[in-house]
Design a protein around this motif. Structure first.
Motif, PDB file in Angstrom:
ATOM      1  N   LEU A  45     -12.083  -5.769 -40.284  1.00 43.97           N
ATOM      2  CA  LEU A  45     -13.124  -6.440 -41.055  1.00 43.97           C
ATOM      3  C   LEU A  45     -12.691  -6.623 -42.503  1.00 43.97           C
ATOM      4  O   LEU A  45     -11.938  -5.822 -43.049  1.00 43.97           O
ATOM      5  N   ARG A  46     -13.203  -7.675 -43.092  1.00 43.87           N
ATOM      6  CA  ARG A  46     -12.973  -7.949 -44.513  1.00 43.87           C
ATOM      7  C   ARG A  46     -14.289  -7.735 -45.245  1.00 43.87           C
ATOM      8  O   ARG A  46     -15.350  -8.125 -44.759  1.00 43.87           O
ATOM      9  N   PHE A  47     -14.209  -7.128 -46.410  1.00 46.44           N
ATOM     10  CA  PHE A  47     -15.406  -6.929 -47.215  1.00 46.44           C
ATOM     11  C   PHE A  47     -15.633  -8.169 -48.074  1.00 46.44           C
ATOM     12  O   PHE A  47     -14.760  -8.572 -48.838  1.00 46.44           O
ATOM     13  N   ILE A  55     -17.171  -8.559 -42.750  1.00 44.56           N
ATOM     14  CA  ILE A  55     -17.058  -9.772 -41.945  1.00 44.56           C
ATOM     15  C   ILE A  55     -15.881  -9.633 -40.983  1.00 44.56           C
ATOM     16  O   ILE A  55     -14.764  -9.309 -41.408  1.00 44.56           O
ATOM     17  N   GLU A  56     -16.157  -9.883 -39.715  1.00 44.56           N
ATOM     18  CA  GLU A  56     -15.089  -9.909 -38.727  1.00 44.56           C
ATOM     19  C   GLU A  56     -14.417 -11.280 -38.811  1.00 44.56           C
ATOM     20  O   GLU A  56     -15.089 -12.284 -39.023  1.00 44.56           O
ATOM     21  N   PHE A  57     -13.123 -11.302 -38.652  1.00 37.12           N
ATOM     22  CA  PHE A  57     -12.408 -12.574 -38.765  1.00 37.12           C
ATOM     23  C   PHE A  57     -11.351 -12.681 -37.679  1.00 37.12           C
ATOM     24  O   PHE A  57     -10.957 -11.696 -37.079  1.00 37.12           O
ATOM     25  N   GLU A  58     -10.913 -13.893 -37.436  1.00 34.63           N
ATOM     26  CA  GLU A  58      -9.904 -14.169 -36.409  1.00 34.63           C
ATOM     27  C   GLU A  58      -8.751 -14.928 -37.070  1.00 34.63           C
ATOM     28  O   GLU A  58      -8.780 -16.138 -37.168  1.00 34.63           O
ATOM     29  N   ASN A  59      -7.788 -14.183 -37.534  1.00 43.06           N
ATOM     30  CA  ASN A  59      -6.607 -14.790 -38.131  1.00 43.06           C
ATOM     31  C   ASN A  59      -5.400 -13.952 -37.693  1.00 43.06           C
ATOM     32  O   ASN A  59      -5.053 -12.964 -38.347  1.00 43.06           O
ATOM     33  N   PRO A  60      -4.769 -14.328 -36.574  1.00 48.16           N
ATOM     34  CA  PRO A  60      -3.677 -13.513 -36.017  1.00 48.16           C
ATOM     35  C   PRO A  60      -2.541 -13.241 -36.998  1.00 48.16           C
ATOM     36  O   PRO A  60      -1.986 -12.140 -37.012  1.00 48.16           O
ATOM     37  N   ASP A  61      -2.206 -14.220 -37.829  1.00 44.00           N
ATOM     38  CA  ASP A  61      -1.118 -14.016 -38.794  1.00 44.00           C
ATOM     39  C   ASP A  61      -1.481 -12.954 -39.821  1.00 44.00           C
ATOM     40  O   ASP A  61      -0.672 -12.088 -40.158  1.00 44.00           O
ATOM     41  N   LEU A  62      -2.695 -13.014 -40.310  1.00 41.31           N
ATOM     42  CA  LEU A  62      -3.149 -12.018 -41.276  1.00 41.31           C
ATOM     43  C   LEU A  62      -3.242 -10.638 -40.621  1.00 41.31           C
ATOM     44  O   LEU A  62      -2.828  -9.631 -41.208  1.00 41.31           O
TER      45      LEU A  62
END
Length: 79
Positions: A45-47, A55-62
């Motif tokens: 998760l990102r704050f 926030i949950e996110f979908e960025n495989p590279d990150l």
């Protein structure tokens, strides 16, 4: 919001997670959470500073960049 490693956090899905790692990457704060009852369920998760939410996110590279950093942060915490 101040969340640290080993804290228990209940997310909007009413599931309790353990904070296993956190890191500041490119001026953003990221967390690695593991479900306290099912270790196969984890979240990265990102704050969001603007609304004080995780926030949950979908960025495989990150995510690929963050995973080794999380590992190092956890090792540093253990020491």
């Amino acid at each position: 919001m101040n969340i640290d490693i080993k804290d228990l956090v209940t997310l909007d899905n009413d599931v309790e997670y353990i904070v296993t790692s956190k890191t500041n990457y490119e001026n953003e704060l990221y967390y690695y959470f593991v479900n306290s009852n099912d270790t196969t369920d984890f979240k990265i998760l990102r704050f969001n500073k603007n609304n004080n939410k995780l926030i949950e996110f979908e960025n495989p590279d990150l995510i690929k960049k963050l995973l080794p950093i999380f590992f190092k942060e956890t090792l540093n915490f253990i020491k």
